[in-house]
Each structure stands twice: as C-alpha cells, then as structure tokens.
Scaffold this active site. Structure first.
Site, PDB file in Angstrom:
ATOM      1  N   SER A 277       0.827  -1.216   0.000  1.00  0.00           N
ATOM      2  CA  SER A 277       0.000   0.000   0.000  1.00  0.00           C
ATOM      3  C   SER A 277       0.859   1.263   0.000  1.00  0.00           C
ATOM      4  O   SER A 277       0.527   2.265  -0.661  1.00  0.00           O
ATOM      5  CB  SER A 277      -0.964   0.010   1.185  1.00  0.00           C
ATOM      6  OG  SER A 277      -0.275  -0.188   2.399  1.00  0.00           O
ATOM      7  N   HIS A 307      -1.869  -8.848   2.047  1.00  0.00           N
ATOM      8  CA  HIS A 307      -1.537  -7.568   2.711  1.00  0.00           C
ATOM      9  C   HIS A 307      -2.669  -7.255   3.696  1.00  0.00           C
ATOM     10  O   HIS A 307      -2.980  -8.054   4.559  1.00  0.00           O
ATOM     11  CB  HIS A 307      -1.348  -6.510   1.613  1.00  0.00           C
ATOM     12  CG  HIS A 307      -0.778  -5.198   2.086  1.00  0.00           C
ATOM     13  ND1 HIS A 307      -0.051  -5.043   3.234  1.00  0.00           N
ATOM     14  CD2 HIS A 307      -0.839  -3.950   1.531  1.00  0.00           C
ATOM     15  CE1 HIS A 307       0.317  -3.774   3.375  1.00  0.00           C
ATOM     16  NE2 HIS A 307      -0.161  -3.085   2.359  1.00  0.00           N
ATOM     17  N   HIS A 354       5.957 -12.652   7.741  1.00  0.00           N
ATOM     18  CA  HIS A 354       6.133 -11.267   7.285  1.00  0.00           C
ATOM     19  C   HIS A 354       7.307 -11.209   6.319  1.00  0.00           C
ATOM     20  O   HIS A 354       8.266 -11.967   6.462  1.00  0.00           O
ATOM     21  CB  HIS A 354       6.387 -10.321   8.468  1.00  0.00           C
ATOM     22  CG  HIS A 354       6.168  -8.888   8.122  1.00  0.00           C
ATOM     23  ND1 HIS A 354       7.160  -8.102   7.596  1.00  0.00           N
ATOM     24  CD2 HIS A 354       5.056  -8.117   8.182  1.00  0.00           C
ATOM     25  CE1 HIS A 354       6.664  -6.888   7.364  1.00  0.00           C
ATOM     26  NE2 HIS A 354       5.395  -6.866   7.702  1.00  0.00           N
ATOM     27  N   ARG A 363       3.384  -4.489  16.775  1.00  0.00           N
ATOM     28  CA  ARG A 363       1.983  -4.065  16.628  1.00  0.00           C
ATOM     29  C   ARG A 363       1.057  -5.165  17.155  1.00  0.00           C
ATOM     30  O   ARG A 363      -0.048  -4.893  17.613  1.00  0.00           O
ATOM     31  CB  ARG A 363       1.673  -3.749  15.153  1.00  0.00           C
ATOM     32  CG  ARG A 363       2.531  -2.618  14.577  1.00  0.00           C
ATOM     33  CD  ARG A 363       2.325  -2.471  13.083  1.00  0.00           C
ATOM     34  NE  ARG A 363       2.686  -3.694  12.368  1.00  0.00           N
ATOM     35  CZ  ARG A 363       2.493  -3.891  11.064  1.00  0.00           C
ATOM     36  NH1 ARG A 363       1.935  -2.931  10.330  1.00  0.00           N
ATOM     37  NH2 ARG A 363       2.849  -5.023  10.489  1.00  0.00           N
ATOM     38  N   ASP A 409      -1.981  -8.336  11.870  1.00  0.00           N
ATOM     39  CA  ASP A 409      -3.337  -8.788  11.538  1.00  0.00           C
ATOM     40  C   ASP A 409      -3.811  -9.954  12.402  1.00  0.00           C
ATOM     41  O   ASP A 409      -5.005 -10.235  12.469  1.00  0.00           O
ATOM     42  CB  ASP A 409      -3.408  -9.198  10.057  1.00  0.00           C
ATOM     43  CG  ASP A 409      -3.059  -8.041   9.150  1.00  0.00           C
ATOM     44  OD1 ASP A 409      -3.475  -6.904   9.473  1.00  0.00           O
ATOM     45  OD2 ASP A 409      -2.374  -8.249   8.139  1.00  0.00           O
TER      46      ASP A 409
HETATM   47  C1  LIG Z   1       3.164 -12.016   4.817  1.00  0.00           C
HETATM   48  C2  LIG Z   1       3.635 -12.970   3.733  1.00  0.00           C
HETATM   49  C3  LIG Z   1       2.876 -12.670   2.441  1.00  0.00           C
HETATM   50  C4  LIG Z   1       5.131 -12.758   3.505  1.00  0.00           C
HETATM   51  O1  LIG Z   1       5.490 -13.471   2.355  1.00  0.00           O
HETATM   52  P1  LIG Z   1       7.001 -13.874   2.049  1.00  0.00           P
HETATM   53  O2  LIG Z   1       7.916 -12.734   2.327  1.00  0.00           O
HETATM   54  O3  LIG Z   1       7.019 -14.442   0.684  1.00  0.00           O
HETATM   55  O4  LIG Z   1       7.244 -14.983   3.165  1.00  0.00           O
HETATM   56  P2  LIG Z   1       8.339 -16.125   3.181  1.00  0.00           P
HETATM   57  O5  LIG Z   1       9.571 -15.716   2.444  1.00  0.00           O
HETATM   58  O6  LIG Z   1       8.482 -16.527   4.585  1.00  0.00           O
HETATM   59  O7  LIG Z   1       7.630 -17.269   2.338  1.00  0.00           O
HETATM   60  C5  LIG Z   1       8.282 -18.513   2.102  1.00  0.00           C
HETATM   61  C6  LIG Z   1       7.253 -19.604   1.966  1.00  0.00           C
HETATM   62  O8  LIG Z   1       6.573 -19.744   3.240  1.00  0.00           O
HETATM   63  C7  LIG Z   1       5.190 -19.654   3.034  1.00  0.00           C
HETATM   64  N1  LIG Z   1       4.569 -18.958   4.162  1.00  0.00           N
HETATM   65  C8  LIG Z   1       4.852 -17.721   4.615  1.00  0.00           C
HETATM   66  N2  LIG Z   1       3.996 -17.393   5.612  1.00  0.00           N
HETATM   67  C9  LIG Z   1       3.177 -18.442   5.764  1.00  0.00           C
HETATM   68  C10 LIG Z   1       2.052 -18.683   6.597  1.00  0.00           C
HETATM   69  N3  LIG Z   1       1.615 -17.785   7.456  1.00  0.00           N
HETATM   70  N4  LIG Z   1       1.421 -19.869   6.486  1.00  0.00           N
HETATM   71  C11 LIG Z   1       1.858 -20.797   5.597  1.00  0.00           C
HETATM   72  N5  LIG Z   1       2.883 -20.604   4.758  1.00  0.00           N
HETATM   73  C12 LIG Z   1       3.534 -19.441   4.856  1.00  0.00           C
HETATM   74  C13 LIG Z   1       5.043 -18.803   1.775  1.00  0.00           C
HETATM   75  O9  LIG Z   1       3.754 -18.969   1.191  1.00  0.00           O
HETATM   76  C14 LIG Z   1       6.166 -19.309   0.942  1.00  0.00           C
HETATM   77  O10 LIG Z   1       5.765 -20.527   0.365  1.00  0.00           O
HETATM   78  P3  LIG Z   1       6.193 -20.928  -1.138  1.00  0.00           P
HETATM   79  O11 LIG Z   1       7.683 -21.060  -1.079  1.00  0.00           O
HETATM   80  O12 LIG Z   1       5.480 -22.210  -1.384  1.00  0.00           O
HETATM   81  O13 LIG Z   1       5.752 -19.818  -2.014  1.00  0.00           O
HETATM   82  C15 LIG Z   1       3.396 -14.448   4.166  1.00  0.00           C
HETATM   83  O14 LIG Z   1       4.064 -14.696   5.371  1.00  0.00           O
HETATM   84  C16 LIG Z   1       1.928 -14.798   4.296  1.00  0.00           C
HETATM   85  O15 LIG Z   1       1.302 -15.169   3.303  1.00  0.00           O
HETATM   86  N6  LIG Z   1       1.352 -14.687   5.536  1.00  0.00           N
HETATM   87  C17 LIG Z   1      -0.056 -14.909   5.741  1.00  0.00           C
HETATM   88  C18 LIG Z   1      -0.855 -13.716   5.283  1.00  0.00           C
HETATM   89  C19 LIG Z   1      -0.660 -12.519   6.194  1.00  0.00           C
HETATM   90  O16 LIG Z   1      -0.723 -12.649   7.402  1.00  0.00           O
HETATM   91  N7  LIG Z   1      -0.468 -11.331   5.614  1.00  0.00           N
HETATM   92  C20 LIG Z   1      -0.333 -10.093   6.353  1.00  0.00           C
HETATM   93  C21 LIG Z   1       1.043  -9.576   6.320  1.00  0.00           C
HETATM   94  S1  LIG Z   1       1.252  -8.164   7.360  1.00  0.00           S
END
Ligand SMILES: CC(C)(COP(=O)(O)OP(=O)(O)OC[C@H]1O[C@@H](n2cnc3c(N)ncnc32)[C@H](O)[C@@H]1OP(=O)(O)O)[C@@H](O)C(=O)NCCC(=O)NCCS
Length: 472
Positions: A277, A307, A354, A363, A409
C-alpha cells in the site's frame, strides 16, 4: 504567536548501515524552540532544512552502493533491495517499526493522548510522521479541529456510495469513493494552471489534509450502508478523529472502543515504504497523480489477502476453527492438528509471517497488551493467545516460512469483535483509514523533496540468462 517547545527525534544510521534508530540511553533527542503552532507553518520551516540535508547526502554519498541486487531478488518480489527513500518510519527485522525513531511503546508514552484516555492520538502520530517532532497537546487539538472542519463529503460521493450494492466489497467502495474525491483535488487544478515545482508540496499538503479528514465519513457511510440502516450521525467538531470515527460507526458511546480506535489508527499508519500500500501510493504519486489517485492505488493494494485483507481472513479462519472444533475451549493438540490441516490443504495461516519482520510484530504485542488490560476473559482472545503459543512451532516444523511469528493482523480482528464490530469484510477499511496517515505524510515529503518519476529497470528471463552467458 505562542512559542512552543517541541521534542525532536533524529534518525541515526548504525554501523551496520541499516537505518536503525538509537534507543534507550542512546536516544538522540533535541529540544528547541519553534515559533510556529500550526502543522503547515512548521512544515514550511522544516522543508528547506531537509532539502539541504538531502542535497548534501546526494553530493557526499551519491555514488556509494547500498548493496547488491541478485537474480533471486529480482524474481523474489524485490525483497531486501534498498531502492527507495521513506522518511516517516523504518522497519527493523528484529525490533519492528519505529515511527521517526520512536518505537510503539515510546509513542504510547510520549505522544499526547485524549483527556481520560491512555492511547496515543493518531493526530499526534501524523504530526510526528510529518515533522519528526512530538507535538504538544494544543497542536494535536488543532489537528483534530482542522480534520473535523474538512470532513464533509461532496454530495455526489455520498450518492455514489449510497448506490453501491451491499455485495460490493467495502474496500472496493472505499477505493471508488477516494478516486471520485479526486474531483476536489487542489493539486490537480493547480498543476493544470501551471504552478512551479516549489509549490507542489503545498497543494499536496492541502489535498492530504482534506482526504484524511474525509476518511471517517467514507468509512462510516460504507459501514452503515452495508450493515446497518444507512443513517449517519454528524461529525462532532470538538471530538478527536478516533472518537468521530467510532461515532460514525455507531460505537461512539463505548469508551473502550474509542480507545481501541486511537491505538488501532496509530499503529496501522505506516510500515516503511516497501509494503504494497505504501509503495503503490508512492509509485503512483511519482507520476504526479494527485493524493486522491495515489492513495486509491494504495487502497487497492491493501485490499489484497497477503496484505491488509489478512486481518479479515484471520478472524474468519479463527471463527471457522472455533465452529469446526465446537468450542473455544480446546486442547493445544486439537489446535495444532487444525493448523496442520490448514497447511496441508495448501493454505497459509493468516496473520503469521512477514516479508521483513523476523520476530513477533510489536503491533501484535501492543494489541495483546490492550486485550490483557481490557478484555482478558474474552473467549476469542483466549483462542488467539493459544494460537500464539502453537502456530510458531508448527510453522517452524513446516519449514517454509522465514518468519513463524504473528504480524499485526493476527490480533486486530479479535479486538474489534469484542466490542461488537463483527463484520470482518469491513476490517480492512479501518486499516485503510489508518494507512492514509502514513502514506500521505510521505507523499507531502515526496513533493517537497522533488522525488522523481519512479522507474526501476526490468529484465526478461532471456536477458538475465544472456547476461550470465547461459544458453536460451
Ligand atoms: C506475509 C507474507 C505474504 C510474507 O510473504 P514472504 O515474504 O514471501 O514470506 P516467506 O519468504 O516466509 O515465504 C516462504 C514460503 O513460506 C510460506 N509462508 C509464509 N507465511 C506463511 C504462513 N503464514 N502460512 C503458511 N505458509 C507461509 C510462503 O507462502 C512461501 O511458500 P512458497 O515457497 O510455497 O511460495 C506471508 O508470510 C503470508 O502469506 N502470511 C499470511 C498472510 C498474512 O498474514 N499477511 C499479512 C502480512 S502483514
């Protein structure tokens, strides 16, 4: 004009090169006299200083490297590439966010709160983000009054919202309303009339103040139209921003909810520049699209489930778990199995992980502290606490996510539902109201510092292979 003493906080680079702020005994804080009382006046004093600092930084350090860019980074969502300037906040992977060098607990301690309240006022946080200074209570009151005075929506925007089907997602309605408000943009009109670049920030400031002021009315109208009878009370010119938002939503009489809004709007405001964002607002703004168009782009990004939309997903997922397990009073083992079931079905556990953070999000922690104080026996809070003890271990064992800890979140929904705001689809709208404070304060600085059109270089896979002498 009264002479006001303002505490100034400085951001200091560490030896590791990351912009980590000094804390505790090392906090560099300066008290100095300012003759200005109003925010715009104070900003106009600060801009020449900052422009000179940026000019000197570019002259002295312009050719230095901020780090290497690998092929993995280019394919990996640009993680870790240092390629943007964001003045309002810096995110440390271990420590979490600092707003102009202040941690969340420091903001809670130092920023003015409402009479009878304890949480910081988001008006104060906005002043801090814009100026780098902790405002006085009097200055905060001026912002509250100014936002209340600018809060009215043009009737065509009200009608536009009233005509939206209640099945249109609240975030789409939010984005639609902000885009339509572009009709009011002083920046767009001034640009058409041919103003010089030195004036850009002033019109960006005016648009940003108008836009922030109108966000509660937009949010309130969406909420009342979609979930209630569509009737909206008036803004109280003497109330603070969060109290007005709470009233518009129908929770103004609940002191706990009003306090929650103050905390919520403060902590969701800014999370440095690279998140979707913030980056979207900054990117679109770099084309000199006005603050309305730029922020609408940010809101569209916030509406994504990875997000901001994650906050609605978290409560939905937690409630589904409660319903499937039949109670909130279940064993750790049962919860562990449920988390594994989610992962094995190929879904993410919402609220955990994250892109930058590698520890529990502060937070999350401050919302947990709020819950311990105000709703310690809420059964859903109990479940969220139990998840906090279980999910990190499961995610670690699962072995994929780089950060198994909860983010912001993971906690916000359970607080909102406690006070009766149970419509999960609406949660990201509240996040969006708060995010406006962070991204628009930066947009003002983008124009004050003459930030250019953003245009990173992209490559094709063929190109990358050729660069390193691989056959295509
Ligand atoms: C926030 C988020 C998008 C960060 O993504 P990122 O920087 O790519 O995270 P990572 O590098 O740790 O991801 C590596 C792997 O772990 C997985 N992973 C990360 N968080 C995960 C979670 N909460 N549950 C399951 N798998 C998760 C990713 O999907 C990724 O899988 P892939 O290799 O099959 O694509 C991710 O942690 C997520 O999807 N979290 C859940 C949604 C969420 O809470 N979003 C709000 C963020 S403030």
């Amino acid at each position: 004009m009264a002479s006001v003493s303002i505490r100034r906080v400085l951001l200091v680079p560490t030896t590791s090169g990351s912009a980590r702020a000094f804390s505790g005994a090392f906090t560099v804080a300066k008290r100095f006299k300012s003759t200005s009382q109003g925010l715009k006046e104070r900003l106009s004093e600060l801009i020449p200083e900052k422009q000179a600092q940026v000019k000197a930084t570019k002259q002295e350090l312009g050719k230095k490297s901020l780090g290497e860019v690998t092929v993995d980074m280019a394919y990996g969502g640009m993680r870790g590439i240092k390629g943007m300037i964001w003045e309002g906040s810096v995110l440390d992977p271990e420590e979490g966010i600092r707003f102009r060098n202040l941690t969340i607990p420091e903001c809670q301690k130092q920023l003015p709160s409402a009479e009878g309240g304890e949480e910081p006022l988001p008006e104060a946080l906005f002043w801090l983000l814009v100026t780098g200074e902790v405002p006085t209570a009097e200055q905060v009151k001026l912002i509250s009054s100014e936002w209340a005075a600018r809060s009215a929506l043009p009737s065509f925007v009200e009608e536009l919202l009233d005509r939206c089907p209640s099945t249109l997602h609240p975030m789409s309605q939010f984005s639609l309303a902000v885009t339509a408000l572009q009709h009011e943009s002083q920046f767009a009109k001034a640009y058409q009339s041919g103003i010089p670049k030195t004036k850009y920030w002033e019109y960006t400031y005016e648009d940003s103040m108008d836009l922030i002021a109108k966000l509660p009315n937009i949010a309130g109208r969406i909420y009342r139209n979609v979930y209630k009878d569509g009737k909206l009370p008036a803004i109280n010119p003497n109330a603070d921003y969060s109290a007005n938002l709470a009233t518009l939503l129908g929770f103004g009489d609940n002191a706990g909810f009003v306090e929650l809004m103050r905390l919520y709007l403060t902590i969701h405001s800014d999370h440095e520049g690279g998140n979707v964002s913030a980056h979207a607002t900054h990117l679109v703004g770099s084309a000199l699209s006005d603050p309305y168009l730029s922020f609408a782009a940010g809101l569209n990004g916030l509406a994504g489930p990875l997000h901001g939309l994650a906050n609605q997903e978290v409560l939905r997922w937690t409630m589904k778990m409660r319903d499937e397990l039949g109670s909130t009073d279940v064993s750790d083992e049962t919860i562990r199995d449920y988390v594994w079931k989610t992962l094995k079905s190929g879904q993410v556990v919402p609220g955990y992980g994250h892109a930058v953070l590698r520890k529990t999000d502060p937070r999350y922690t401050c919302q947990r502290e709020f819950a311990l104080k105000h709703l310690p026996t809420d059964p859903m809070f109990k479940l969220v606490s139990q998840l906090y003890n279980i999910v990190p271990g499961v995610l670690t064992e699962h072995g994929k996510t780089k950060n198994p800890w909860p983010n912001v979140d993971a906690h916000s929904g359970v607080l909102l539902q406690h006070y009766g705001l149970v419509e999960q689809d609406f949660y990201t709208v509240l996040f969006g109201v708060s995010r406006g404070l962070g991204v628009l304060s930066q947009l003002i600085w983008d124009r004050a510092l003459g930030m250019p059109l953003e245009r990173p270089k992209s490559l094709s896979t063929e190109h990358v292979r050729k660069m390193f002498n691989l056959k295509n």
